[in-house]
Write an enzyme that holds these catalytic residues in place. Structure first.
Site, PDB file in Angstrom:
ATOM      1  N   CYS A   2       0.861  -1.167   0.000  1.00  0.00           N
ATOM      2  CA  CYS A   2       0.000   0.000   0.000  1.00  0.00           C
ATOM      3  C   CYS A   2       0.907   1.230   0.000  1.00  0.00           C
ATOM      4  O   CYS A   2       1.972   1.226   0.621  1.00  0.00           O
ATOM      5  CB  CYS A   2      -0.936   0.116   1.197  1.00  0.00           C
ATOM      6  SG  CYS A   2      -2.116  -1.223   1.332  1.00  0.00           S
ATOM      7  N   ARG A  27       3.535  -0.259  -5.117  1.00  0.00           N
ATOM      8  CA  ARG A  27       3.264  -0.761  -3.769  1.00  0.00           C
ATOM      9  C   ARG A  27       1.923  -1.488  -3.668  1.00  0.00           C
ATOM     10  O   ARG A  27       1.594  -2.040  -2.618  1.00  0.00           O
ATOM     11  CB  ARG A  27       3.307   0.391  -2.756  1.00  0.00           C
ATOM     12  CG  ARG A  27       4.655   1.079  -2.687  1.00  0.00           C
ATOM     13  CD  ARG A  27       4.651   2.154  -1.642  1.00  0.00           C
ATOM     14  NE  ARG A  27       4.528   1.591  -0.317  1.00  0.00           N
ATOM     15  CZ  ARG A  27       5.541   1.145   0.409  1.00  0.00           C
ATOM     16  NH1 ARG A  27       6.768   1.213  -0.072  1.00  0.00           N
ATOM     17  NH2 ARG A  27       5.350   0.638   1.601  1.00  0.00           N
ATOM     18  N   TRP A  74      -2.900  -2.595  -1.616  1.00  0.00           N
ATOM     19  CA  TRP A  74      -2.644  -4.017  -1.804  1.00  0.00           C
ATOM     20  C   TRP A  74      -3.477  -4.684  -0.711  1.00  0.00           C
ATOM     21  O   TRP A  74      -3.192  -4.527   0.484  1.00  0.00           O
ATOM     22  CB  TRP A  74      -1.153  -4.308  -1.630  1.00  0.00           C
ATOM     23  CG  TRP A  74      -0.811  -5.737  -1.888  1.00  0.00           C
ATOM     24  CD1 TRP A  74      -0.604  -6.327  -3.101  1.00  0.00           C
ATOM     25  CD2 TRP A  74      -0.631  -6.775  -0.916  1.00  0.00           C
ATOM     26  NE1 TRP A  74      -0.318  -7.653  -2.940  1.00  0.00           N
ATOM     27  CE2 TRP A  74      -0.326  -7.962  -1.622  1.00  0.00           C
ATOM     28  CE3 TRP A  74      -0.711  -6.825   0.480  1.00  0.00           C
ATOM     29  CZ2 TRP A  74      -0.093  -9.175  -0.965  1.00  0.00           C
ATOM     30  CZ3 TRP A  74      -0.478  -8.034   1.124  1.00  0.00           C
ATOM     31  CH2 TRP A  74      -0.171  -9.190   0.401  1.00  0.00           C
ATOM     32  N   ASN A  99      -1.182   2.122   5.686  1.00  0.00           N
ATOM     33  CA  ASN A  99      -0.367   1.053   5.105  1.00  0.00           C
ATOM     34  C   ASN A  99       0.065   0.172   6.273  1.00  0.00           C
ATOM     35  O   ASN A  99       0.567   0.674   7.270  1.00  0.00           O
ATOM     36  CB  ASN A  99       0.850   1.686   4.406  1.00  0.00           C
ATOM     37  CG  ASN A  99       1.959   0.684   4.136  1.00  0.00           C
ATOM     38  OD1 ASN A  99       1.693  -0.487   3.907  1.00  0.00           O
ATOM     39  ND2 ASN A  99       3.197   1.157   4.179  1.00  0.00           N
ATOM     40  N   GLY A 100      -0.157  -1.144   6.149  1.00  0.00           N
ATOM     41  CA  GLY A 100       0.240  -2.042   7.235  1.00  0.00           C
ATOM     42  C   GLY A 100      -0.942  -2.867   7.694  1.00  0.00           C
ATOM     43  O   GLY A 100      -1.942  -2.998   6.982  1.00  0.00           O
ATOM     44  N   GLU A 479      14.692 -19.770  -8.438  1.00  0.00           N
ATOM     45  CA  GLU A 479      14.380 -18.410  -8.883  1.00  0.00           C
ATOM     46  C   GLU A 479      13.632 -18.429 -10.226  1.00  0.00           C
ATOM     47  O   GLU A 479      12.655 -17.703 -10.428  1.00  0.00           O
ATOM     48  CB  GLU A 479      15.679 -17.586  -8.972  1.00  0.00           C
ATOM     49  CG  GLU A 479      15.625 -16.310  -9.778  1.00  0.00           C
ATOM     50  CD  GLU A 479      14.640 -15.269  -9.259  1.00  0.00           C
ATOM     51  OE1 GLU A 479      14.032 -15.474  -8.188  1.00  0.00           O
ATOM     52  OE2 GLU A 479      14.449 -14.265  -9.963  1.00  0.00           O
ATOM     53  N   LYS A 483       9.936 -16.945 -10.932  1.00  0.00           N
ATOM     54  CA  LYS A 483       9.705 -15.937 -11.969  1.00  0.00           C
ATOM     55  C   LYS A 483       8.574 -16.382 -12.889  1.00  0.00           C
ATOM     56  O   LYS A 483       7.678 -15.605 -13.209  1.00  0.00           O
ATOM     57  CB  LYS A 483      11.007 -15.759 -12.747  1.00  0.00           C
ATOM     58  CG  LYS A 483      11.380 -14.424 -13.249  1.00  0.00           C
ATOM     59  CD  LYS A 483      12.088 -13.463 -12.381  1.00  0.00           C
ATOM     60  CE  LYS A 483      11.467 -13.158 -11.069  1.00  0.00           C
ATOM     61  NZ  LYS A 483      12.328 -12.428 -10.188  1.00  0.00           N
ATOM     62  N   GLU A 486       5.069 -16.419 -10.947  1.00  0.00           N
ATOM     63  CA  GLU A 486       4.488 -15.128 -10.563  1.00  0.00           C
ATOM     64  C   GLU A 486       4.043 -14.322 -11.785  1.00  0.00           C
ATOM     65  O   GLU A 486       3.125 -13.514 -11.698  1.00  0.00           O
ATOM     66  CB  GLU A 486       5.430 -14.319  -9.669  1.00  0.00           C
ATOM     67  CG  GLU A 486       6.665 -13.814 -10.335  1.00  0.00           C
ATOM     68  CD  GLU A 486       7.572 -13.038  -9.385  1.00  0.00           C
ATOM     69  OE1 GLU A 486       7.090 -12.470  -8.411  1.00  0.00           O
ATOM     70  OE2 GLU A 486       8.791 -13.008  -9.642  1.00  0.00           O
ATOM     71  N   HIS A 502      14.331 -38.698  -5.223  1.00  0.00           N
ATOM     72  CA  HIS A 502      13.860 -38.901  -3.843  1.00  0.00           C
ATOM     73  C   HIS A 502      12.387 -38.540  -3.677  1.00  0.00           C
ATOM     74  O   HIS A 502      11.901 -38.394  -2.567  1.00  0.00           O
ATOM     75  CB  HIS A 502      14.725 -38.082  -2.876  1.00  0.00           C
ATOM     76  CG  HIS A 502      16.154 -38.521  -2.852  1.00  0.00           C
ATOM     77  ND1 HIS A 502      16.550 -39.743  -2.366  1.00  0.00           N
ATOM     78  CD2 HIS A 502      17.281 -37.927  -3.319  1.00  0.00           C
ATOM     79  CE1 HIS A 502      17.858 -39.877  -2.496  1.00  0.00           C
ATOM     80  NE2 HIS A 502      18.331 -38.786  -3.085  1.00  0.00           N
ATOM     81  N   LYS A 601       5.327  -4.628  -5.233  1.00  0.00           N
ATOM     82  CA  LYS A 601       6.787  -4.545  -5.307  1.00  0.00           C
ATOM     83  C   LYS A 601       7.436  -4.472  -3.927  1.00  0.00           C
ATOM     84  O   LYS A 601       8.531  -4.971  -3.726  1.00  0.00           O
ATOM     85  CB  LYS A 601       7.148  -3.309  -6.136  1.00  0.00           C
ATOM     86  CG  LYS A 601       8.620  -3.158  -6.427  1.00  0.00           C
ATOM     87  CD  LYS A 601       9.054  -4.111  -7.504  1.00  0.00           C
ATOM     88  CE  LYS A 601      10.535  -4.034  -7.799  1.00  0.00           C
ATOM     89  NZ  LYS A 601      11.008  -5.336  -8.305  1.00  0.00           N
TER      90      LYS A 601
HETATM   91  C1  F6R Z   1      10.044 -11.833  -7.124  1.00  0.00           C
HETATM   92  C2  F6R Z   1      10.290 -10.737  -6.216  1.00  0.00           C
HETATM   93  C3  F6R Z   1      10.069 -10.966  -4.760  1.00  0.00           C
HETATM   94  C4  F6R Z   1      11.034 -10.137  -3.920  1.00  0.00           C
HETATM   95  C5  F6R Z   1      10.720 -10.289  -2.429  1.00  0.00           C
HETATM   96  C6  F6R Z   1      11.719  -9.547  -1.575  1.00  0.00           C
HETATM   97  O1  F6R Z   1      10.309 -11.477  -8.461  1.00  0.00           O
HETATM   98  O2  F6R Z   1      10.627  -9.653  -6.626  1.00  0.00           O
HETATM   99  O3  F6R Z   1      10.160 -12.319  -4.435  1.00  0.00           O
HETATM  100  O4  F6R Z   1      12.336 -10.562  -4.189  1.00  0.00           O
HETATM  101  O5  F6R Z   1       9.434  -9.806  -2.171  1.00  0.00           O
HETATM  102  O6  F6R Z   1      11.729  -8.193  -1.900  1.00  0.00           O
HETATM  103  P1  F6R Z   1      12.934  -7.265  -1.494  1.00  0.00           P
HETATM  104  O7  F6R Z   1      14.119  -7.726  -2.260  1.00  0.00           O
HETATM  105  O8  F6R Z   1      12.496  -5.886  -1.896  1.00  0.00           O
HETATM  106  O9  F6R Z   1      13.126  -7.411  -0.023  1.00  0.00           O
END
Ligand code: F6R
Length: 606
Positions: A2, A27, A74, A99-100, A479, A483, A486, A502, A601
């Site tokens: 948020c 956000r 969010w 926010n929170g 990773e 990617k 998501e 396993h 983000k």
């Molecule tokens: C995935 C992604 C998230 C962030 C995670 C941590 O593409 O971006 O998994 O890596 O939310 O975010 P930060 O690095 O901002 O602490």
């Protein structure tokens, strides 16, 4: 998550707040809203979905006022509806943005309902508006009401409040969620991120946890958690005032994938001393004294940490554990003397990582932060900052910040290895040369967009797939799976290739895509055997690999091949085609690449 904004000045608040919200949409983008105050009346516009919907609503019904608050949401408590969108208004006298999470909102709501307060949303945030209304009803001033409300609520929050009875003031508070105050002649503003208001002012105050403030133009009154007046430093923010655009690319993510050679090169050059030596910025005393490391991070940053562990152990011989920040915080880890933690975070605001960092600090550990946002909460709480120089990352899925984090971790391993005399001067020079070759190799790997296209066409039709890797490429498989899931919403899991037998091998059935990250190192023959086992059971094998080893896998249905590179640094270079695969598959499926559903983000809730 948020984003919150507040403004008092001579301009039209709704326009200025909307502009600031555009810079905060990373956000959260479930809904948004703006409240303004004009001639004693509160005006409110809210809209579900992207900010463009709020913009359209404001265009058809402009909202006057030179004071206002705004929010981009969010969703945490309550679905994505207009009623749950912020600002929340109580009694036409109070408007709040939050926010929170207010953890004890349910009991507070029950108490307020017993007093006759009526609620129109399912949010925890609306409770704040009614708590203010209640306090004002008892004759309290804005600041006193804030103090009373803060005494009742539990959780992590940043909030901004506008009161009908105080048309020249905003009341704000923070606890663990970010909030910055901007000060300029003739205006005052607040935002979750200084970047959102850097075009209005460069003079910024960061509140400390527990602080609250009454803000008017030329009138800033800050109080600490005990209600005592507090002085907080005004700093010149380094946040960029520019509204970043896509620069001709289809999406921010595509642009950020292309920016990686530059991001990595900037990160290396910031770690290069005047004499050309690689120096991370950690002091010589720290480099020789620190005996073991605990890496704290979430999501993609955690996978960067997991890859970094291989380098730190292999190159520097330092024991490393990598912790999921949200778990570490609630454990009672046995701390050994002589250790330090490394918090890795693109945003520098992930609450899980921030709280894990505090937990480690309470145990007496030194805190090193690898962050991309220099004024972020994690950066401000760290003892040492090792910055990534990726520049603002707007696409929700992390790309250039990830490869820049890997760059810092590799350099850190070399720096530790040098300082602990595990590496000779020649070794250090050789490793530095290898690192310097990475931006060019990453640039070449970006050319794999074309090779990825048929794979993306194939993958978009599949409900599920597996990613495999071994050694340093195992965390990269995790990773790559993150990617893809998501961005394209395709179920994807990453496994250590040797672990398949396993259990996970039971998942393999005809045509299940198994995507393998492969380079030419001591483990590659074993990985190829693991792939054979999958192929024998009907899997469709997709290879993302370096050139020479790729030739040995004649049973793959698809290959994305990059130039040969040093296996030590292959995770950084192979990350690029893996990112492109997720991007292209999502593009082919038509999902929202830059703002995937349910994500944000900056994750500032637990
Ligand atoms: C995935 C992604 C998230 C962030 C995670 C941590 O593409 O971006 O998994 O890596 O939310 O975010 P930060 O690095 O901002 O602490």
């Amino acid at each position: 998550m948020c984003g919150i904004v507040g403004y008092i000045g001579e301009g039209q608040a709704a326009d200025i707040i909307l502009d600031a919200l555009k810079r905060l949409e990373y956000r959260g983008y479930d809904s948004s809203g703006i409240a303004t105050l004009e001639q004693n009346a509160l005006h409110l516009t809210r809209a579900v979905g992207k900010l463009s919907h709020l913009e359209a609503a404001l265009q058809s019904k402009p909202q006057a006022g030179q004071i206002g608050i705004g929010h981009t949401r969010w969703a945490t408590h309550g679905g994505v509806t207009e009623a749950n969108a912020h600002p929340h208004v109580a009694g036409n006298k109070v408007a709040i943005v939050h926010n929170g999470i207010i953890e004890n909102y349910a009991e507070l709501k029950t108490e307020l309902q017993a007093k006759g307060h009526e609620f129109s949303s399912q949010t925890d945030s609306e409770v704040l508006a009614h708590l203010f209304l209640d306090a004002l009803g008892q004759g309290q001033t804005g600041s006193a009401a804030m103090q009373a409300v803060l005494a009742k609520i539990k959780g992590a929050f940043a909030l901004a409040v506008m009161l009908q009875e105080a048309p020249d003031q905003l009341f704000v508070a923070r606890n663990a969620s970010p909030l910055a105050i901007g000060i300029e002649d003739g205006l005052i503003c607040v935002a979750s991120d200084a970047m959102a208001m850097a075009h209005l002012t460069r003079n910024v105050i960061y509140l400390k946890d527990g602080d609250y403030a009454a803000l008017g133009v030329d009138d800033v009154q800050i109080y600490d958690r005990d209600g005592q007046r507090a002085n907080r430093e005004v700093i010149r923010t380094t946040a960029s005032p520019a509204l970043i655009d896509k620069g001709g690319f289809r999406h921010f993510m595509e642009k950020e994938i292309h920016e990686q050679p530059e991001a990595i090169a900037h990160t290396i050059s910031a770690m290069t001393a005047a004499d050309g030596a690689l120096r991370t910025g950690l002091s010589e005393a720290d480099l020789s004294d620190i005996q073991h490391l605990v890496i704290l991070a979430a999501g993609t940053s955690n996978y960067a940490g997991q890859i970094g562990r291989y380098w730190l152990e292999d190159i520097a011989g330092i024991p490393v554990s990598v912790e999921t920040a949200s778990e570490y915080r609630y454990r009672a880890p046995a701390h050994l003397a002589g250790g330090a933690v490394i918090a890795i975070s693109q945003s520098g605001e992930s609450l899980d990582t921030l709280m894990a960092l505090r937990h480690a600090r309470e145990k007496g550990m030194k805190v090193i932060a690898i962050v991309n946002v220099p004024e972020s909460s994690i950066a401000r709480e760290a003892d040492v900052i090792l910055p990534t120089r990726a520049g603002p990352e707007i696409g929700v899925a992390s790309t250039k910040a990830f490869t820049a984090q890997l760059t810092v971790l590799f350099a850190l391993a070399v720096d530790f290895g040098r300082a602990k005399a595990r590496l000779s001067a020649e070794d250090v020079a050789e490793l530095q040369q290898k690192l310097l070759a990475v931006p060019g190799a990453v640039g070449a790997a970006i050319a794999s967009f074309e090779q990825v296209q048929p794979v993306a066409q194939h993958l978009k039709k599949t409900p599920s797939c597996l990613f495999l890797g071994r050694g340093r490429l195992y965390p990269l498989a995790l990773e790559a799976a993150l990617k893809l899931k998501e961005l394209s919403y395709i179920h994807a899991e990453g496994f250590a290739a040797g672990e398949m037998k396993h259990g996970p091998i039971a998942l393999i059935e005809d045509e299940l895509p198994v995507i393998c990250l492969l380079d030419e190192d001591t483990l590659s023959a074993k990985t190829i055997s693991n792939l054979k086992e999958a192929e024998a059971r009907g899997a469709t094998i997709i290879l993302i690999a370096t050139q020479t080893i790729a030739k040995q896998v004649d049973f793959a249905s698809f290959k994305v091949v990059i130039e040969d590179c040093d296996p030590l640094l292959a995770p950084i270079i192979l990350a690029v085609p893996a990112q492109i695969l997720a991007y292209q598959t999502a593009f082919e499926k038509g999902t929202d690449v830059d703002q995937p559903r349910n994500l944000a983000k900056s994750v500032t809730v637990e």
